[in-house]
Design a protein around this motif. Structure first.
Motif, mmCIF file in Angstrom:
data_model
loop_
_atom_site.group_PDB
_atom_site.id
_atom_site.type_symbol
_atom_site.label_atom_id
_atom_site.label_comp_id
_atom_site.label_asym_id
_atom_site.label_seq_id
_atom_site.Cartn_x
_atom_site.Cartn_y
_atom_site.Cartn_z
ATOM 1 N N ARG A 153 0.859 -1.190 0.000
ATOM 2 C CA ARG A 153 0.000 0.000 0.000
ATOM 3 C C ARG A 153 0.885 1.226 0.000
ATOM 4 O O ARG A 153 1.958 1.248 0.613
ATOM 5 C CB ARG A 153 -0.915 0.019 1.225
ATOM 6 N N LEU A 154 0.442 2.265 -0.710
ATOM 7 C CA LEU A 154 1.117 3.562 -0.705
ATOM 8 C C LEU A 154 0.224 4.552 0.039
ATOM 9 O O LEU A 154 -0.895 4.836 -0.398
ATOM 10 C CB LEU A 154 1.389 4.033 -2.143
ATOM 11 N N THR A 155 0.703 5.033 1.173
ATOM 12 C CA THR A 155 -0.086 5.921 2.030
ATOM 13 C C THR A 155 0.633 7.248 2.213
ATOM 14 O O THR A 155 1.746 7.452 1.718
ATOM 15 C CB THR A 155 -0.293 5.260 3.401
ATOM 16 N N ARG A 156 -0.004 8.143 2.991
ATOM 17 C CA ARG A 156 0.635 9.430 3.271
ATOM 18 C C ARG A 156 1.926 9.254 4.058
ATOM 19 O O ARG A 156 2.792 10.131 4.043
ATOM 20 C CB ARG A 156 -0.327 10.336 4.049
ATOM 21 N N ASP A 157 2.074 8.075 4.729
ATOM 22 C CA ASP A 157 3.299 7.803 5.485
ATOM 23 C C ASP A 157 4.329 7.021 4.671
ATOM 24 O O ASP A 157 5.378 6.662 5.188
ATOM 25 C CB ASP A 157 2.952 7.011 6.752
#
Length: 664
Positions: A524-528
């Motif tokens: 997953r690519l998240t804001r973090d």
């Protein structure tokens, strides 16, 4: 070098009766000498680099060697039609065929090779050993197959004609001898048209040492230097070097080898380039194996350590030139590895298909050009250098009809260890996409402790195996890089990675296959940042390059996507991945127990019939492809329920040859 006034031959145009790497190698020297060049090519080779590089080319209709490169009449006719006045045979094919050499001479062409009688003398290994024994060259005693006793085991069954490992069998049990003789004879008959075989004592841990010979028409015979070619698979060489570590260790051995080689050449009135091959033990005792009456595949290591161009010398000697009294001394060390399209871990099965990208060294190389340019002889014989003699380039098709060798990569330097280290590094960084090769194997060999101390006998692979597969963690990290590169390629005008979510969501999933293993990649690519298995952070991603920080170490992954294939290169190694389709086409599925062809080839033997009961591992069929014989064995105990092929039939990769079902 001066030219004799005794019937000098003027050469202006040469036809090379060969293909691939050696054709390009000879063309290069011919161009440097101001000669025009003519290629002959099969239908399958029409778009290969050697055809484009010749000044003229003549098509030989067909694909198999028997239809094309082994058809001497067509080749002589091609030379005359194209206006060539000389023929160079290269190595393999017709290079040691006395009848072809005579046909070239009868046509009024210059034969760039030894006298016909010398070729004939060495054409039969049985007769050659008798000649050598009479000349005072050490030989292993010939054993009559019918009279071999248990005390003489193990023995090596060998074809009297030909070479390259064809028609050779090691026999350790007396009860196996008759079967292996029949098999070796059948293979020799298929490969060379002569099924004669003989036996000799087998040295399981021998060293393969050979001496380069160059002789002129005026009685001068050079022993140019020795090479060691002991690391072999299926009796075919993989790594070659000059000088020999064994000969370097035993002070008197070089002089004795050179004396034996010169005696061998003198005994048959040899002229031109040739190689006298010996089998030696660790004490320095050596025995004549055979004489190759042609240029040898591994000739570059001799060129690199002497500064000679052996092909140029072949042209000069054929024109009547005199050699100087003595050859140049050798300097430094050179190692050559052969890059084969094959799978070492899977019984050395050859691989075919499109070679999407091929590059070794500081820049993408073409043909037999070296990393220092198109010169063959370096300005300084003490300067470390890399040389690539290649038959392929980006986009070349590797066909099933010919030898599996793609290229030879050669490194030279003043020190053997430094040369091995340089060569391993260059190969590790090479770009080779589209066809499986033995690249990882040769890198492993060059870094192996046994190799580095010169322990390189013919049982190297039996002692040490064939290396280790790429670590599973490296494969998974490379697969993650491939998935991220694929996602980067689907980004729109706004620079937001595919699958990016402001809030927690389901992971992106991608599956890749390597061999029989399937790797499921979820991230997953998240804001973090990146969320994936392991301590991995995404630094940057584009469709062709992904930068990851793995356990605090930053690494770049170069990603190249092709139809049905993704290649990932990094400092961790090179990984080839096949994207797995989410839904399998039912038409591509095969029944359980199916034996499928691992490569295109010809069925040469069928050992079972429908209804036969077989055991797991039992040989059922034999395929011939790329000059090698391959056994297709039963995948499990059962009964042959289907048999879809017969001897002599051509099959494509993936074809279902037979089906073994469960016992009733």
């Amino acid at each position: 070098m001066t030219v004799s006034d005794r019937e000098p031959r003027v050469i202006t145009s040469v036809l090379v009766a060969n293909r691939g790497e050696i054709a390009r190698r000879i063309f290069r020297t011919a161009r440097a000498l101001g000669l025009s060049t003519v290629a002959v090519h099969s239908t399958a080779d029409a778009r290969m680099p050697f055809v484009d590089e010749a000044d003229a080319a003549v098509h030989l209709p067909g694909n198999t060697p028997g239809e094309t490169y082994l058809c001497g009449e067509l080749i002589v006719e091609a030379a005359l039609r194209a206006g060539a006045d000389a023929v160079h045979p290269g190595y393999g094919f017709l290079s040691e065929n006395a009848g072809f050499a005579q046909a070239v001479i009868d046509a009024g062409l210059t034969w760039i090779g030894p006298p016909v009688d010398a070729i004939s003398s060495m054409g039969s290994k049985i007769e050659a050993k008798k000649l050598m024994a009479a000349a005072g060259v050490p030989v292993l005693a010939e054993l009559t197959p019918a009279e071999v006793s248990a005390a003489e085991l193990p023995v090596l069954v060998k074809a009297s004609a030909g070479g390259g490992g064809r028609g050779m069998r090691v026999v350790s049990r007396l009860e196996d001898l008759a079967v292996e003789i029949d098999a070796a004879s059948a293979e020799a008959l298929s490969a060379f048209g002569d099924g004669t075989v003989f036996c000799e004592r087998y040295l399981a841990t021998g060293r393969h040492i050979e001496v380069q010979i160059m002789a002129d028409q005026h009685g001068t015979i050079w022993a140019v230097g020795e090479r060691e070619c002991s690391i072999q698979r299926r009796h075919q060489k993989v790594v070659e070097e000059a000088p020999s570590p064994l000969v370097e260790r035993i002070p008197s051995m070089r002089a004795e080898l050179f004396d034996a080689a010169r005696k061998a050449a003198a005994a048959i009135g040899y002229v031109g380039a040739g190689t006298v091959e010996f089998l030696a033990d660790e004490a320095g005792n050596f025995y004549f194996l055979e004489m190759n009456t042609r240029l040898q595949v591994e000739h570059p290591v001799t060129e690199e350590t002497t500064g000679l161009d052996l092909v140029e010398l072949q042209f000069a000697v054929a024109s009547g030139a005199r050699l100087p009294a003595d050859p140049p001394a050798t300097v430094g060390h050179a190692i050559e590895v052969r890059l084969y399209a094959e799978d070492p871990a899977n019984d050395w099965q050859p691989r075919t298909g499109r070679l999407h990208a091929f590059g070794v060294g500081a820049r993408r190389l073409s043909g037999a050009k070296s990393a220092r340019g198109d010169e063959n002889v370096p300005e300084s014989r003490s300067t470390p250098r890399l040389r690539v003699d290649s038959g392929v380039e980006d986009g070349s098709e590797v066909s099933p009809y010919y030898d599996a060798m793609l290229a030879k990569v050669i490194a030279f330097g003043p020190d053997r260890t430094a040369v091995a280290r340089r060569l391993a590094g260059e190969l590790e960084r090479a770009t080779i996409h589209g066809v499986g090769t033995n690249r990882d194997l040769v890198v492993w060999i060059l870094r192996h402790p046994a190799f580095l101390v010169g322990d390189t006998d013919t049982s190297f692979f039996e002692k040490h195996g064939v290396g280790k597969p790429v670590d599973d963690a490296v494969v998974r990290t490379s697969a993650l890089a491939a998935a991220l590169a694929d996602a980067a390629g689907r980004v729109g005008p706004v620079r937001v990675p595919s699958g990016w979510r402001n809030l927690p969501s389901q992971p992106q999933c991608k599956s890749y296959r390597t061999g029989d293993a399937v790797h499921e990649i979820a991230y997953r690519l998240t804001r973090d940042g990146l969320v994936a298995d392991g301590n991995i952070q995404l630094v940057d991603s584009t469709p062709d390059r992904v930068v990851l920080e793995v356990d605090g170490v930053r690494r770049s992954f170069e990603v190249a996507a092709y139809d049905g294939l993704v290649c990932v290169d990094s400092s961790l190694g090179s990984v080839s991945l096949t994207p797995v389709e989410r839904f399998t086409d039912p038409a591509r599925q095969v029944a359980a127990g199916s034996l499928v062809a691992p490569m295109p080839g010809t069925v040469i033997r069928v050992g079972v019939q429908v209804g036969d009961t077989v055991k797991e591992g039992q040989p059922l069929l034999w395929l011939e492809a790329m000059k090698m014989e391959h056994t297709i064995a039963a995948p499990a105990d059962g009964v042959v329920g289907e048999l879809n092929v017969q001897a002599g039939q051509q099959v494509e990769v993936g074809a279902v040859l037979a089906v073994v079902g469960e016992n009733a």
